[in-house]
Design an enzyme around this catalytic site. Structure first.
Site, short mmCIF file in Angstrom:
data_model
loop_
_atom_site.label_atom_id
_atom_site.label_comp_id
_atom_site.label_asym_id
_atom_site.label_seq_id
_atom_site.Cartn_x
_atom_site.Cartn_y
_atom_site.Cartn_z
N ASP A 33 0.88 -1.26 0.06
CA ASP A 33 0.03 0.10 0.15
C ASP A 33 0.95 1.26 0.05
OD1 ASP A 33 -1.67 2.00 0.51
OD2 ASP A 33 -2.91 1.02 1.90
N SER A 93 -0.03 12.28 -17.24
CA SER A 93 -0.94 12.26 -18.13
C SER A 93 -1.29 13.84 -18.56
CB SER A 93 -2.32 11.85 -17.47
OG SER A 93 -3.56 11.92 -18.41
N TYR A 127 -7.24 16.52 -10.69
CA TYR A 127 -6.60 15.91 -11.34
C TYR A 127 -5.45 16.69 -12.15
CZ TYR A 127 -5.54 12.33 -15.14
OH TYR A 127 -5.02 11.51 -15.80
N LYS A 149 -1.42 16.08 -11.59
CA LYS A 149 -0.48 15.66 -12.72
C LYS A 149 0.58 16.77 -12.94
CE LYS A 149 -2.21 11.41 -13.48
NZ LYS A 149 -1.30 10.21 -13.22
N THR A 167 -7.38 0.53 -20.72
CA THR A 167 -7.05 -0.20 -19.42
C THR A 167 -8.61 -1.09 -19.23
OG1 THR A 167 -7.99 1.71 -18.18
CG2 THR A 167 -5.47 1.49 -18.70
#
Length: 279
Positions: free
Chosen positions: A72, A158, A170, A174, A205
């Site tokens: 983890d 990304s 996001y 990123k 994916t």
């Protein structure tokens, strides 16, 4: 396929998706690959297929040595134990691929909702299980690489230039991943260790395929396999002039043309373009 039989790699978040594709491509090149993630044996996450156990077995089937490690990456003790094990078993680490990412968990059609309506719970997925996880693994790998005067850290990110990534959290996360690679490269440059950020394209994916199946739509033709990204990482790891790219944001489609590799179907998908404006 390059020969990486002398390479010891750690690929984080490799139960499935891009991480698995990278691990398999490294297996094709004969590398020893430590495959990390939380999904082990029959214990998977988010009802998605794939475990580190399966990925490690597939790496071995491809000709490499696959070693599954339940980790983890939000737990520092787990990460420290991972690198201690690599020390004990291999004595070095040549390549770290920071691919683990908790930022998609719990998202559905609300991913691109306005930021002021988003739950704060998702911030920890982006930053604790993403940005911080990359940093934690990188600092441990870098210590070992600096001692030997060589190594490569790849942050899987990304994007498409300065275009907006569709979600504030996001986009910020990123961007941080990209800047981290650039900053690490700055400090590592005189130590013989390289760090880069790598942009996949539109990847088929398990999560992407499931999303399209749920809507009854066909998976778009412009998608590519996770192994296309893996072949980019493999080419970078084998490049004797890799230090010349350190600190850069690299794009899978561009690297395919530079190094001459293709996707698993023989095609060479171009760099992915976001349908958004620069910000």
């Amino acid at each position: 396929m390059p020969n990486l039989s002398d390479t010891v790699a750690v690929v984080t978040g490799a139960s499935r998706g891009v991480g698995r594709g990278i691990a398999l491509s490294l297996g094709d090149a004969g590398a020893t690959v430590y495959v990390t993630g939380r999904s082990v044996a029959d214990d998977t996450t988010e009802n998605l297929p794939g475990t580190v156990t399966e990925t490690a077995e597939l790496v071995a089937d491809r000709g490499g040595e696959g070693i599954a490690v339940r980790c983890d990456h939000t737990v520092d003790a787990d990460v420290e134990a991972l690198f201690a094990r690599v020390d004990d078993e291999q004595g070095r680490v040549d390549l770290l691929v920071n691919n683990v990412w908790g930022g998609y968990e719990g998202f559905d059609e609300t991913f691109d909702d306005p930021f002021w309506t988003q739950s704060m719970d998702r911030w920890s997925g982006m930053f604790d299980a993403g940005v911080r996880a990359h940093y934690a693994a990188s600092r441990l790998a870098a210590r070992r690489m600096v001692d030997r005067g060589e190594g490569l850290v790849v942050n899987v990110s990304s994007g498409d230039g300065d275009k907006y990534r569709g979600s504030v959290m996001y986009d910020v996360a990123k961007t941080a991943v990209d800047r981290m690679a650039k900053a690490m490269a700055h400090e590592l440059r005189d130590r013989g260790v390289a760090a880069v950020s790598l942009y996949p394209g539109f990847v088929r994916t398990e999560r992407v395929v499931r999303a399209f199946e749920e809507t009854g739509e066909e998976v778009p033709e412009e998608t590519h396999s996770p192994e296309y990204v893996g072949r980019a990482v493999t080419a970078l790891a084998a490049d004797p002039d890799m230090m010349g790219k350190s600190g850069q944001v690299l794009v899978t489609g561009d690297l395919a043309r530079e190094y001459g590799f293709t996707d698993t179907d023989g095609t060479q998908p171009p760099p992915f373009e976001l349908d958004t404006e620069p910000i």
